[in-house]
Design a protein around this motif. Structure first.
Motif, mmCIF file in Angstrom:
data_model
loop_
_atom_site.group_PDB
_atom_site.id
_atom_site.type_symbol
_atom_site.label_atom_id
_atom_site.label_comp_id
_atom_site.label_asym_id
_atom_site.label_seq_id
_atom_site.Cartn_x
_atom_site.Cartn_y
_atom_site.Cartn_z
ATOM 1 N N VAL A 63 -7.159 14.659 2.690
ATOM 2 C CA VAL A 63 -7.036 13.510 3.589
ATOM 3 C C VAL A 63 -8.354 13.341 4.346
ATOM 4 C CG1 VAL A 63 -5.724 12.435 5.441
ATOM 5 C CG2 VAL A 63 -4.564 13.944 3.822
ATOM 6 N N ASP A 64 -8.973 12.188 4.162
ATOM 7 C CA ASP A 64 -10.291 11.967 4.765
ATOM 8 C C ASP A 64 -10.217 11.705 6.260
ATOM 9 O OD1 ASP A 64 -12.060 12.013 2.374
ATOM 10 O OD2 ASP A 64 -10.773 10.356 1.739
ATOM 11 N N ALA A 65 -9.285 10.870 6.678
ATOM 12 C CA ALA A 65 -9.261 10.448 8.079
ATOM 13 C C ALA A 65 -7.834 10.356 8.592
ATOM 14 C CB ALA A 65 -9.950 9.089 8.239
ATOM 15 N N THR A 66 -7.707 10.447 9.903
ATOM 16 C CA THR A 66 -6.415 10.243 10.549
ATOM 17 C C THR A 66 -6.640 9.615 11.911
ATOM 18 O OG1 THR A 66 -4.298 11.289 11.112
ATOM 19 C CG2 THR A 66 -6.298 12.488 11.722
ATOM 20 N N PHE A 67 -5.613 8.979 12.428
ATOM 21 C CA PHE A 67 -5.632 8.413 13.777
ATOM 22 C C PHE A 67 -4.698 9.211 14.667
ATOM 23 C CE2 PHE A 67 -6.879 4.566 11.408
ATOM 24 C CZ PHE A 67 -7.952 4.132 12.178
ATOM 25 N N GLY A 76 -12.081 3.506 -0.686
ATOM 26 C CA GLY A 76 -11.898 4.621 -1.601
ATOM 27 C C GLY A 76 -11.543 5.934 -0.933
ATOM 28 N N THR A 77 -11.284 5.918 0.366
ATOM 29 C CA THR A 77 -10.896 7.140 1.070
ATOM 30 C C THR A 77 -9.407 7.111 1.392
ATOM 31 O OG1 THR A 77 -11.406 6.206 3.257
ATOM 32 C CG2 THR A 77 -13.194 7.348 2.100
ATOM 33 N N THR A 78 -8.901 8.221 1.934
ATOM 34 C CA THR A 78 -7.497 8.333 2.322
ATOM 35 C C THR A 78 -7.398 8.414 3.838
ATOM 36 O OG1 THR A 78 -7.623 10.743 2.076
ATOM 37 C CG2 THR A 78 -6.789 9.493 0.196
ATOM 38 N N VAL A 79 -6.355 7.780 4.396
ATOM 39 C CA VAL A 79 -6.156 7.830 5.833
ATOM 40 C C VAL A 79 -4.674 8.032 6.126
ATOM 41 C CG1 VAL A 79 -5.999 5.295 5.990
ATOM 42 C CG2 VAL A 79 -6.505 6.642 8.042
ATOM 43 N N ALA A 80 -4.383 8.982 6.993
ATOM 44 C CA ALA A 80 -3.010 9.235 7.438
ATOM 45 C C ALA A 80 -2.768 8.453 8.717
ATOM 46 C CB ALA A 80 -2.790 10.723 7.683
ATOM 47 N N VAL A 81 -1.721 7.628 8.718
ATOM 48 C CA VAL A 81 -1.452 6.777 9.877
ATOM 49 C C VAL A 81 0.019 6.871 10.278
ATOM 50 C CG1 VAL A 81 -3.228 5.153 9.146
ATOM 51 C CG2 VAL A 81 -0.849 4.685 8.575
ATOM 52 N N GLY A 82 0.275 6.483 11.514
ATOM 53 C CA GLY A 82 1.624 6.176 11.955
ATOM 54 C C GLY A 82 1.703 4.665 12.093
ATOM 55 N N THR A 83 2.741 4.190 12.717
ATOM 56 C CA THR A 83 2.819 2.746 12.953
ATOM 57 C C THR A 83 2.006 2.405 14.199
ATOM 58 O OG1 THR A 83 4.929 3.138 14.076
ATOM 59 C CG2 THR A 83 5.009 2.389 11.787
ATOM 60 N N GLY A 84 1.956 1.129 14.537
ATOM 61 C CA GLY A 84 1.199 0.703 15.699
ATOM 62 C C GLY A 84 -0.225 0.349 15.358
ATOM 63 N N VAL A 85 -1.126 0.551 16.321
ATOM 64 C CA VAL A 85 -2.528 0.175 16.151
ATOM 65 C C VAL A 85 -3.167 0.858 14.947
ATOM 66 C CG1 VAL A 85 -4.816 0.299 17.216
ATOM 67 C CG2 VAL A 85 -2.851 -0.461 18.566
ATOM 68 N N PRO A 86 -2.937 2.168 14.685
ATOM 69 C CA PRO A 86 -3.536 2.782 13.497
ATOM 70 C C PRO A 86 -3.144 2.094 12.190
ATOM 71 C CG PRO A 86 -2.749 4.475 14.974
ATOM 72 C CD PRO A 86 -2.241 3.173 15.519
ATOM 73 N N CYS A 87 -1.873 1.757 12.057
ATOM 74 C CA CYS A 87 -1.407 1.081 10.846
ATOM 75 C C CYS A 87 -2.056 -0.296 10.733
ATOM 76 C CB CYS A 87 0.106 0.965 10.863
ATOM 77 S SG CYS A 87 0.806 0.289 9.344
ATOM 78 N N PRO A 107 -10.854 -16.661 20.886
ATOM 79 C CA PRO A 107 -10.568 -15.623 21.885
ATOM 80 C C PRO A 107 -9.777 -14.465 21.275
ATOM 81 C CG PRO A 107 -10.031 -17.820 22.712
ATOM 82 C CD PRO A 107 -10.278 -17.956 21.249
ATOM 83 N N TYR A 108 -9.942 -13.277 21.864
ATOM 84 C CA TYR A 108 -9.248 -12.094 21.366
ATOM 85 C C TYR A 108 -8.838 -11.219 22.540
ATOM 86 C CZ TYR A 108 -13.912 -10.120 22.074
ATOM 87 O OH TYR A 108 -15.115 -9.744 22.621
ATOM 88 N N THR A 109 -7.894 -10.315 22.283
ATOM 89 C CA THR A 109 -7.404 -9.407 23.304
ATOM 90 C C THR A 109 -8.054 -8.031 23.150
ATOM 91 O OG1 THR A 109 -5.585 -8.555 21.970
ATOM 92 C CG2 THR A 109 -5.174 -10.594 23.206
ATOM 93 N N PRO A 110 -7.965 -7.159 24.174
ATOM 94 C CA PRO A 110 -8.480 -5.798 24.033
ATOM 95 C C PRO A 110 -7.839 -5.044 22.865
ATOM 96 C CG PRO A 110 -8.107 -6.291 26.345
ATOM 97 C CD PRO A 110 -7.538 -7.445 25.564
ATOM 98 N N THR A 111 -6.545 -5.272 22.626
ATOM 99 C CA THR A 111 -5.879 -4.601 21.516
ATOM 100 C C THR A 111 -6.457 -5.056 20.178
ATOM 101 O OG1 THR A 111 -3.826 -4.306 22.754
ATOM 102 C CG2 THR A 111 -3.662 -4.238 20.352
ATOM 103 N N GLU A 112 -6.699 -6.339 20.039
ATOM 104 C CA GLU A 112 -7.282 -6.852 18.792
ATOM 105 C C GLU A 112 -8.684 -6.283 18.571
ATOM 106 O OE1 GLU A 112 -4.982 -11.137 18.317
ATOM 107 O OE2 GLU A 112 -6.705 -11.000 19.678
ATOM 108 N N LEU A 113 -9.462 -6.159 19.647
ATOM 109 C CA LEU A 113 -10.792 -5.567 19.523
ATOM 110 C C LEU A 113 -10.695 -4.107 19.105
ATOM 111 C CD1 LEU A 113 -13.838 -5.569 19.796
ATOM 112 C CD2 LEU A 113 -13.575 -5.308 22.271
ATOM 113 N N MET A 114 -9.768 -3.351 19.690
ATOM 114 C CA MET A 114 -9.586 -1.950 19.304
ATOM 115 C C MET A 114 -9.213 -1.827 17.834
ATOM 116 S SD MET A 114 -7.597 -0.234 22.560
ATOM 117 C CE MET A 114 -7.442 1.360 21.739
#
Length: 257
Positions: free
Chosen positions: A92-96, A20-31, A2-9
């Motif tokens: 920077v390739d991607a960010t959340f 091989g790409t770069t991603v800028a994140v904060g803490t939380g789900v993006p991290c 079983p999994y939660t909606p947060t885990e699925l996200m």
């Protein structure tokens, strides 16, 4: 398993990150998504924190961007100004990102709720680095709870650009071509943007969710891709890594309903 909606996200977001790409994140789900991607299909993913840490090897989920674990075995620990410079130079390739409101073109509001800027109903934190990141990163991934109060036809305040008013609007505003929001990942579905209109549409439904549910939780007309996909459920391996390596202390997973 079983999994939660947060885990699925988190799992859906992790799959959008390429090796091989770069991603800028904060803490939380993006991290959590970036850490999971590193431990599965993208071992050479380069994580960047807005606070200045470049390519750390994160042992477990940081409590905040000021947590010393964000600097563990990093290639560089520098300043926010440098990270924004990297972004503006196209490195920077991607960010959340997230926000209090999103409109059909992926524009975000994180400034205020209400019609009077001087006397808002709610004053929000503002842009921070979000405007720079959404303006200059090649791909923006947006994470938020699916709710008609968040998915609105018109923002109360435009903090961060998506596709502004439609095709060509970003370029007309002076932003680089081939940038902009790529995915919106919610607790109900994954959305993308049509090439011809730059308007949001449903790309895949999460397991057990109907298109009617998604549209009822959206404050504007929402088309769907044809064929409409189903978001893959988290695998047992992904869930095990999330729970035992990425967030064993449940800083993020503990919030899941």
């Amino acid at each position: 398993m079983p999994y939660t909606p947060t885990e699925l996200m988190i799992c859906a977001a992790a799959r959008e990150l390429e090796d091989g790409t770069t991603v800028a994140v904060g803490t939380g789900v993006p991290c959590a998504a970036a850490m999971l991607a590193q431990r599965t299909h993208a071992p050479n993913l380069v994580i960047m924190f807005e606070s200045g840490s470049l390519a750390p090897q994160l042992p477990t989920m940081p409590v905040s961007v000021g947590d010393s674990t964000t600097q563990q075995r990093a290639l560089m620990v520098t300043s926010m100004a440098d990270v924004m410079q990297f972004c503006q130079r196209g490195m920077v390739d991607a960010t959340f990102l997230s926000g209090a409101q999103i409109d059909p073109y992926g524009n975000l509001n994180s400034t205020m709720i209400g019609t009077d800027y001087a006397r808002p109903k709610v004053r929000l934190p503002g842009s921070g680095g979000a405007n720079d990141l959404a303006s200059f990163c090649w791909k923006t991934l947006i994470l938020l709870k699916h709710d008609a109060k968040k998915f609105v036809p018109k923002l109360d305040f435009l903090t961060t650009p998506g596709y502004l008013t439609g095709p060509g609007a970003r370029e007309a505003a002076g932003l680089p071509a081939n940038t902009g929001p790529a995915r919106v990942i919610t607790d109900l579905c994954v959305l993308d943007f049509a090439d011809d209109t730059k308007r949001m549409r449903v790309r895949s439904l999460h397991p057990g969710v109907t298109l009617e549910q998604v549209r009822a939780a959206t404050g504007f007309e929402l088309p769907a891709c044809d064929p409409l996909g189903t978001t893959p459920a988290p695998t047992d391996r992904e869930l095990t890594l999330l729970r035992t390596e990425v967030d064993p202390n449940r800083y993020i997973l503990g919030r899941a309903g």
